[in-house]
Design a protein around this motif. Sequence first.
Motif, PDB file in Angstrom:
ATOM      1  N   GLN A 133       2.518   3.909 -10.760  1.00  0.00           N
ATOM      2  CA  GLN A 133       2.599   5.243 -11.278  1.00  0.00           C
ATOM      3  C   GLN A 133       2.215   6.287  -9.895  1.00  0.00           C
ATOM      4  O   GLN A 133       2.645   7.516 -10.023  1.00  0.00           O
ATOM      5  CB  GLN A 133       1.613   5.804 -12.277  1.00  0.00           C
ATOM      6  N   LEU A 134       1.729   5.596  -9.104  1.00  0.00           N
ATOM      7  CA  LEU A 134       1.414   6.456  -7.906  1.00  0.00           C
ATOM      8  C   LEU A 134       2.592   6.674  -7.273  1.00  0.00           C
ATOM      9  O   LEU A 134       2.671   7.493  -6.140  1.00  0.00           O
ATOM     10  CB  LEU A 134       0.318   5.508  -6.700  1.00  0.00           C
ATOM     11  N   THR A 135       3.595   6.016  -7.361  1.00  0.00           N
ATOM     12  CA  THR A 135       4.970   6.472  -6.643  1.00  0.00           C
ATOM     13  C   THR A 135       5.899   7.386  -7.445  1.00  0.00           C
ATOM     14  O   THR A 135       7.059   7.525  -7.154  1.00  0.00           O
ATOM     15  CB  THR A 135       5.845   5.168  -6.260  1.00  0.00           C
ATOM     16  N   SER A 136       5.329   7.406  -8.659  1.00  0.00           N
ATOM     17  CA  SER A 136       6.268   8.469  -9.814  1.00  0.00           C
ATOM     18  C   SER A 136       6.802   9.661  -8.996  1.00  0.00           C
ATOM     19  O   SER A 136       6.298  10.130  -8.071  1.00  0.00           O
ATOM     20  CB  SER A 136       5.408   8.989 -10.859  1.00  0.00           C
ATOM     21  N   GLN A 137       7.815  10.282  -9.444  1.00  0.00           N
ATOM     22  CA  GLN A 137       8.713  11.468  -8.996  1.00  0.00           C
ATOM     23  C   GLN A 137       7.751  12.565  -9.224  1.00  0.00           C
ATOM     24  O   GLN A 137       7.875  13.677  -8.411  1.00  0.00           O
ATOM     25  CB  GLN A 137      10.045  11.392  -9.691  1.00  0.00           C
ATOM     26  N   ARG A 138       7.007  12.593 -10.580  1.00  0.00           N
ATOM     27  CA  ARG A 138       6.454  13.714 -10.749  1.00  0.00           C
ATOM     28  C   ARG A 138       5.167  13.952 -10.322  1.00  0.00           C
ATOM     29  O   ARG A 138       4.256  13.063 -10.489  1.00  0.00           O
ATOM     30  CB  ARG A 138       6.233  13.790 -12.472  1.00  0.00           C
ATOM     31  N   LEU A 139       4.654  15.072  -9.877  1.00  0.00           N
ATOM     32  CA  LEU A 139       3.210  15.023  -9.122  1.00  0.00           C
ATOM     33  C   LEU A 139       2.053  14.829 -10.384  1.00  0.00           C
ATOM     34  O   LEU A 139       1.109  14.362  -9.853  1.00  0.00           O
ATOM     35  CB  LEU A 139       3.014  16.480  -8.561  1.00  0.00           C
ATOM     36  N   ALA A 140       2.317  15.348 -11.453  1.00  0.00           N
ATOM     37  CA  ALA A 140       1.296  15.474 -12.497  1.00  0.00           C
ATOM     38  C   ALA A 140       0.913  14.100 -12.780  1.00  0.00           C
ATOM     39  O   ALA A 140      -0.067  13.755 -13.041  1.00  0.00           O
ATOM     40  CB  ALA A 140       1.781  16.298 -13.621  1.00  0.00           C
ATOM     41  N   VAL A 141       1.920  13.163 -12.824  1.00  0.00           N
ATOM     42  CA  VAL A 141       1.883  11.736 -13.240  1.00  0.00           C
ATOM     43  C   VAL A 141       0.980  11.110 -11.912  1.00  0.00           C
ATOM     44  O   VAL A 141      -0.002  10.422 -12.533  1.00  0.00           O
ATOM     45  CB  VAL A 141       3.198  11.052 -13.391  1.00  0.00           C
ATOM     46  N   ARG A 142       1.185  11.368 -10.812  1.00  0.00           N
ATOM     47  CA  ARG A 142       0.630  10.834  -9.864  1.00  0.00           C
ATOM     48  C   ARG A 142      -0.872  11.320  -9.811  1.00  0.00           C
ATOM     49  O   ARG A 142      -1.789  10.523  -9.386  1.00  0.00           O
ATOM     50  CB  ARG A 142       1.085  11.216  -8.526  1.00  0.00           C
ATOM     51  N   LYS A 143      -1.099  12.438 -10.015  1.00  0.00           N
ATOM     52  CA  LYS A 143      -2.432  13.100 -10.005  1.00  0.00           C
ATOM     53  C   LYS A 143      -3.390  12.416 -11.073  1.00  0.00           C
ATOM     54  O   LYS A 143      -4.349  12.129 -10.977  1.00  0.00           O
ATOM     55  CB  LYS A 143      -2.549  14.604 -10.288  1.00  0.00           C
ATOM     56  N   ARG A 144      -2.807  12.244 -12.456  1.00  0.00           N
ATOM     57  CA  ARG A 144      -3.430  11.599 -13.406  1.00  0.00           C
ATOM     58  C   ARG A 144      -3.770  10.283 -13.104  1.00  0.00           C
ATOM     59  O   ARG A 144      -4.798   9.503 -13.691  1.00  0.00           O
ATOM     60  CB  ARG A 144      -2.691  11.783 -14.867  1.00  0.00           C
ATOM     61  N   ALA A 145      -2.899   9.517 -12.516  1.00  0.00           N
ATOM     62  CA  ALA A 145      -2.950   8.234 -12.314  1.00  0.00           C
ATOM     63  C   ALA A 145      -4.263   7.898 -11.132  1.00  0.00           C
ATOM     64  O   ALA A 145      -5.037   7.147 -11.279  1.00  0.00           O
ATOM     65  CB  ALA A 145      -1.618   7.454 -11.599  1.00  0.00           C
ATOM     66  N   ILE A 146      -4.304   8.892 -10.377  1.00  0.00           N
ATOM     67  CA  ILE A 146      -5.380   8.664  -9.397  1.00  0.00           C
ATOM     68  C   ILE A 146      -6.834   9.158 -10.125  1.00  0.00           C
ATOM     69  O   ILE A 146      -7.836   8.441  -9.888  1.00  0.00           O
ATOM     70  CB  ILE A 146      -5.311  10.189  -8.264  1.00  0.00           C
ATOM     71  N   ILE A 147      -6.796  10.054 -11.323  1.00  0.00           N
ATOM     72  CA  ILE A 147      -8.106  10.345 -11.898  1.00  0.00           C
ATOM     73  C   ILE A 147      -8.435   9.009 -12.658  1.00  0.00           C
ATOM     74  O   ILE A 147      -9.466   8.453 -12.598  1.00  0.00           O
ATOM     75  CB  ILE A 147      -7.715  11.519 -12.680  1.00  0.00           C
ATOM     76  N   ALA A 148      -7.422   8.202 -13.355  1.00  0.00           N
ATOM     77  CA  ALA A 148      -7.534   7.165 -14.031  1.00  0.00           C
ATOM     78  C   ALA A 148      -8.142   6.062 -13.135  1.00  0.00           C
ATOM     79  O   ALA A 148      -9.207   5.213 -13.479  1.00  0.00           O
ATOM     80  CB  ALA A 148      -6.416   6.579 -14.726  1.00  0.00           C
ATOM     81  N   LEU A 149      -7.665   5.936 -11.924  1.00  0.00           N
ATOM     82  CA  LEU A 149      -8.125   4.874 -10.872  1.00  0.00           C
ATOM     83  C   LEU A 149      -9.598   5.087 -10.573  1.00  0.00           C
ATOM     84  O   LEU A 149     -10.460   4.410 -10.457  1.00  0.00           O
ATOM     85  CB  LEU A 149      -7.058   4.930  -9.849  1.00  0.00           C
ATOM     86  N   GLY A 150      -9.853   6.390 -10.374  1.00  0.00           N
ATOM     87  CA  GLY A 150     -11.216   6.981 -10.235  1.00  0.00           C
ATOM     88  C   GLY A 150     -12.223   6.466 -11.004  1.00  0.00           C
ATOM     89  O   GLY A 150     -13.200   6.025 -10.904  1.00  0.00           O
ATOM     90  N   HIS A 151     -11.815   6.483 -12.399  1.00  0.00           N
ATOM     91  CA  HIS A 151     -12.675   6.136 -13.391  1.00  0.00           C
ATOM     92  C   HIS A 151     -12.868   4.434 -13.502  1.00  0.00           C
ATOM     93  O   HIS A 151     -13.829   3.900 -13.985  1.00  0.00           O
ATOM     94  CB  HIS A 151     -12.251   6.597 -14.885  1.00  0.00           C
ATOM     95  N   LEU A 152     -11.763   4.005 -13.007  1.00  0.00           N
ATOM     96  CA  LEU A 152     -11.847   2.417 -13.135  1.00  0.00           C
ATOM     97  C   LEU A 152     -12.798   1.942 -11.948  1.00  0.00           C
ATOM     98  O   LEU A 152     -13.253   0.864 -12.100  1.00  0.00           O
ATOM     99  CB  LEU A 152     -10.106   1.765 -12.878  1.00  0.00           C
ATOM    100  N   VAL A 153     -12.676   2.480 -10.855  1.00  0.00           N
ATOM    101  CA  VAL A 153     -13.365   1.879  -9.760  1.00  0.00           C
ATOM    102  C   VAL A 153     -14.983   1.274  -9.754  1.00  0.00           C
ATOM    103  O   VAL A 153     -15.202   0.485  -9.547  1.00  0.00           O
ATOM    104  CB  VAL A 153     -13.444   2.871  -8.426  1.00  0.00           C
ATOM    105  N   PRO A 154     -15.887   2.367 -10.435  1.00  0.00           N
ATOM    106  CA  PRO A 154     -17.120   2.128 -10.514  1.00  0.00           C
ATOM    107  C   PRO A 154     -17.650   0.681 -11.282  1.00  0.00           C
ATOM    108  O   PRO A 154     -18.229  -0.061 -10.542  1.00  0.00           O
ATOM    109  CB  PRO A 154     -17.734   3.338 -11.394  1.00  0.00           C
ATOM    110  N   SER A 155     -16.577   0.448 -12.200  1.00  0.00           N
ATOM    111  CA  SER A 155     -17.245  -0.758 -13.121  1.00  0.00           C
ATOM    112  C   SER A 155     -16.213  -2.060 -12.773  1.00  0.00           C
ATOM    113  O   SER A 155     -16.400  -2.850 -13.449  1.00  0.00           O
ATOM    114  CB  SER A 155     -17.251  -0.420 -14.406  1.00  0.00           C
ATOM    115  N   CYS A 156     -15.378  -2.122 -11.823  1.00  0.00           N
ATOM    116  CA  CYS A 156     -14.400  -2.868 -11.641  1.00  0.00           C
ATOM    117  C   CYS A 156     -15.064  -3.861 -10.866  1.00  0.00           C
ATOM    118  O   CYS A 156     -15.981  -3.897  -9.981  1.00  0.00           O
ATOM    119  CB  CYS A 156     -13.031  -2.597 -11.123  1.00  0.00           C
ATOM    120  N   SER A 157     -14.283  -5.185 -10.821  1.00  0.00           N
ATOM    121  CA  SER A 157     -15.149  -6.369  -9.924  1.00  0.00           C
ATOM    122  C   SER A 157     -14.656  -6.342  -8.393  1.00  0.00           C
ATOM    123  O   SER A 157     -13.806  -5.509  -8.134  1.00  0.00           O
ATOM    124  CB  SER A 157     -14.494  -7.766 -10.501  1.00  0.00           C
TER     125      SER A 157
END
Length: 1238
Positions: free
Chosen positions: A183-207
């Motif tokens: 999703q980080l390579t999506s054409q739409r800026l909004a998609v990229r931004k939301r993918a970044i937010i989701a990754l941010g939430h994933l980071v603290p608890s992933c292995s």
Amino acid sequence: MTNVSYHISNLLEKMTSTDKDFRFMATNDLMMELQKDSIKLDEDSEKKVVAMLLKLLEDKNGEVQNLAVKCLGPLVSKVKEYQVETMVDTLCSNMMSDKEQLRDISSMGLKTVIAELPPSSTGLSLTANVCKKITSQLIGAMGKQDDVSVQLEALDILSDMLGRLSSTLVSFHPSILSSLLPQLTSQRLAVRKRAIIALGHLVPSCSTALFTELTEHLLSELSRSQPTSATRTYIQCLATVSRQGGHRVGEHLEKIIPMVVKFCNVEDDELREYCFQAFEAFVRRCPKEMSPHIPTVIKLCLKYITYDPNYNYDADDDQDDSMDTENGEDEDQESDDEYSDDDDMSWKVRRSSVKCLEAVISTRRDLLVELYGSVSPNLVARFKEREENVKTDIFLAFIALLKQTRLPQGCLTASDAGTKEDPSLALLKKQVPSIVKALHKQLKEKSMKSRQGCFSLLTELANVLPGALGEHIPALIPGIVYSLTDKSTSSNMKIDALSFLHVLLCNHSPEVFHPHIKVILPPVVACIEDPFYKITSEALLVTQQIVKIMRPLESPTPSTFDAKPYVKALFTGTLKRLKAADIDQEVKERAISCMGYIVCHLGDQLGGDLQPTLQIFLERLKNEITRLTTVKTLTLVAASPLKIDLRPVLTEGVPILGSFLRKNQRALKLSTLTALNVVVKNYSDSLKPPMIESVLNELPSLISESDMHVSQMALTLLTCMAKVCPSSLSKIGASVLPEVFTLIHSPLLQGGALGAILEFLQALVVTKASNMGFNELLKALTGPFYGSQKSTESLPVHRQSYYSVAKCVAALSSACPKEASGMVTNFIQEVKSAKSLDSARILSFLCLGEVGRSMNLGGQKELKTVILEAFSSPNEEIKSAASCALGNICVGNLEEYLPFMLKEIGSQPKRQYLLLHSLKEVISASSAESLKPHVEEIWALLFKHCECAEEGTRNVVAECLGKLTLVNPSQLLPRLKKQLSSGSPHARSTVVTAIKFTIVDQPQPIDALLKGCIGDFLKTLQDPDLNVRRVALVMFNSAAHNKPALIRGLLGSVLPHLYTETQIRKELIREVEMGPFKHTVDDGLDVRKAAFECMYTLLDSCLDCLDIFEYLNHVEEGLKDHYDIRMLTFIMLARLSTLSPSAVVQRLDRLVEPLKATCTTKVKAGSVKQEFEKQEELRRSAMRAVAALLSISEVEKSPAMADFASQIRSNAEMASIFESIQRDATSTSSLTDTMDTS
């Protein structure tokens, strides 16, 4: 069919109605029902309700749809698990529908359900199952590349879920990651931004493996091609990942930093902004790993903080305005190579680089001096920034720098210990003129925001460097006046200007302001009349300060400033507020206080206005809300050197004050006692007996051991009255004295309260105020100690009361020297007589000592023999009392007794310990001058005994040596240092302990000398002898606690040795056979304990000099050590979670294990009771540490911690301990709050 289900089936029927209002009302009623806690649905109703609500989501009417969504939330916790799964399935499949409205409403539904799911820590399987269902569907939805809005909704829901319940989705993390990365390579800026937010939430608890995969993916993408818009996304993603997962990025920084630096130099403003945001995240989150890169970051920030390609700052100031209009006109004829201000993104680059600088400043106090050299002048130069948002951030960055410069609490200020001024403060002083030059013009600008920024910066500056703005006052005053008088000024602006003026007035000498009073006063007085209460209240505070400055009463030279012309304006402005009854409480209090200062400093110029004003004070005294402030104000007025005439209000005022002593408000009691004290001292001639009695009758009940401070104040007031009006006390002697004697015999009596009692007793005998003379008082004091053997109750058991009584006896004898000699003879007879009780003997010795301290007892010939005989008494208490007496008598008569004592120490090895104790008394209590002639003799004697095998004796010798060194440090300290090279470990340990006694918490002349050589004494931390290392640690701990400035500079070399001592040493553990049992003894335990105690002390006094990660390594080891050390490290951990939470979060996974082990260990079934108690105490202490860790916001995101927290909650025993600890924590915090307010 039960009532509830009947009601619900009715509602469901209405929901199928064709009338939308019916459907709406029925859904609304259903929602009301679901929100009740008591509602229970049977299986059939559950099914129908869920089906109906899902159907209503497709209703034609939007309002009905919205209500149906809201019903889903409360439904989650009311229905069975499979029904929730049905809901989720339907909602997810609706997400794929072609109808946009249905998609939107379903995604709202999913968000509602996720928000209502019980958190994973409750351990319910429902959450895990539902999340897994949703996740698998969402991953599918994100794969649908053709419809962006579906993707956006899916990403949104995923972010919500990861944010709240990430730890339940661990099994899905890899697949979530692999679906988010594309999703980080999506054409739409909004998609990229939301993918970044989701990754941010994933980071603290992933292995860790997943994290590495994510970082490597980002790095490989970044290193690939020329910079494109995708590059921006990846850099943004890096910044978010670093903010959320922080410390994990640390390992990859070596690869990341060069890339980000490279992208900073690409001509793309947005990319640069993201680069600086990434730097800021790295600096804040990985301070240790960023250390080598900080110079690079600072250099880049300083380069781009001035990056403003479209603006010429060199043009004269007066052309600024015309520049703006020209730019405005350019917009029409815009060519390719020029662009308008609207397209100018350079301000974003400047802002992000300033924020990054602020992060560096806030996290690196150790670089202060360099920051003042390089960063500070650049920030000051940028105060002229044209973009308001950026300017605010520049001010904030500079304020952060000033805040870092403030000395941390507990550090010595420059005046103490003769240390040099802090270099960063010296650098700041040099820059003050340029700071004022850059700001004073801006104080007159139109923009409020930049004026407020200027004021907050100047306020911080005035607090950090009191007095430094003195010579710049003329430049600052016009700006302050402008902000107070300008018509367009907002309320907050006025408040900021007033509070800055207040700080200025408090931090500078009065003379600086005298020329400006006529300019400042009118606008401030005008602000007193402002309708907004906060402005009035600030203005009153400033006025109060101005009054103090116009006529400073405490200065030795009379002020040359003539305050007359201003008195009228000050007085009328304040009086208006003082009279008003319908104003804010804060304004009332400040008006009273301000008027108090006017009367106190300018009362002699008020003429006829004075008495009416005092009458208003009397009215305010009768009002419960304002009485406390009025009492404090009256104290001020009564103490004024202008001798204000208070007689007219005293007749009515004093009885009112007396009545306050009955009230239950402690602060009021204390303030009232202070006020009465001042009134009695200064207005004794106008006090009539009835007025005095109204107060006296309240005092006996205030004298009790339950509140020593109030007792002390009450006794001081009694003493004052005894001196001023002796006759009045004879009436209450009978009620006060028993209370006083009870207090004297109380084990809690000490310090100020004891001092007050001594003064009171002396006043009694001198003024003959009560009907008790010297002998009666003496009898009442010593009587209880002579009780007959049978009635044991009358014997005061506690040792403290012996000492208190001895001091009282000495105070009486110094007031009546005639009676004293007979009393001394009696005491000596008492001690000699074989029939005396032990308690009477002990008391007599202590009294002899106290009396001998202030009188020369040389005339009593048999005293020495009596004392020496007592040294061989079988009773330990008598021995120590005799030793104490000998010391005190020697203080009063050095010439005769000191040589005698030294001779005895030399010739009596058996009594040495007691005699050395006497010597310690002499050294502690005598003045340096009187001791100087004897120093050599004492020193030589002490050195003979510093290798004594008996540790107790060595400790006393060490204390004597230490205290003796304070008498003549320049000569004696080098001698101690020489002794360090002595062959005997005993001698070394004595010398090191002696140094501990030279470090006291008050400033001493020895401090400067100690600072120079304490490093040599700390080298004993590497001593081969275990005991020497232990005492060296104790001495280090004492230095860190009492005078941190002595050791701050040496921490770099000392800490490695300190940390070495925290390790368990196998060679010091031995087995001892006790009959059939084997018992292990760890000889290194005491040293380790001392080392951990030092580490704990350093947290409070030298936190900024510690490498927290290195420190945590040793705390982590301590968590697995012996019982005593584990208890200590649990406390350290709790303290660290408040002091440096980010470092603790980085190490969480390693810290949780030992805590878990402690909490889950069981004691063997057959163990003794102590074992169980120990384990229980350990668990409670570990739980306290866990509670402290859980108070850090990011902790729950760590899988290990979340797992442990759910384990605690699911185990009944652990959960109950945990709850009780949380209850204790909340009750103590509320207790301390109430304590502060009293």
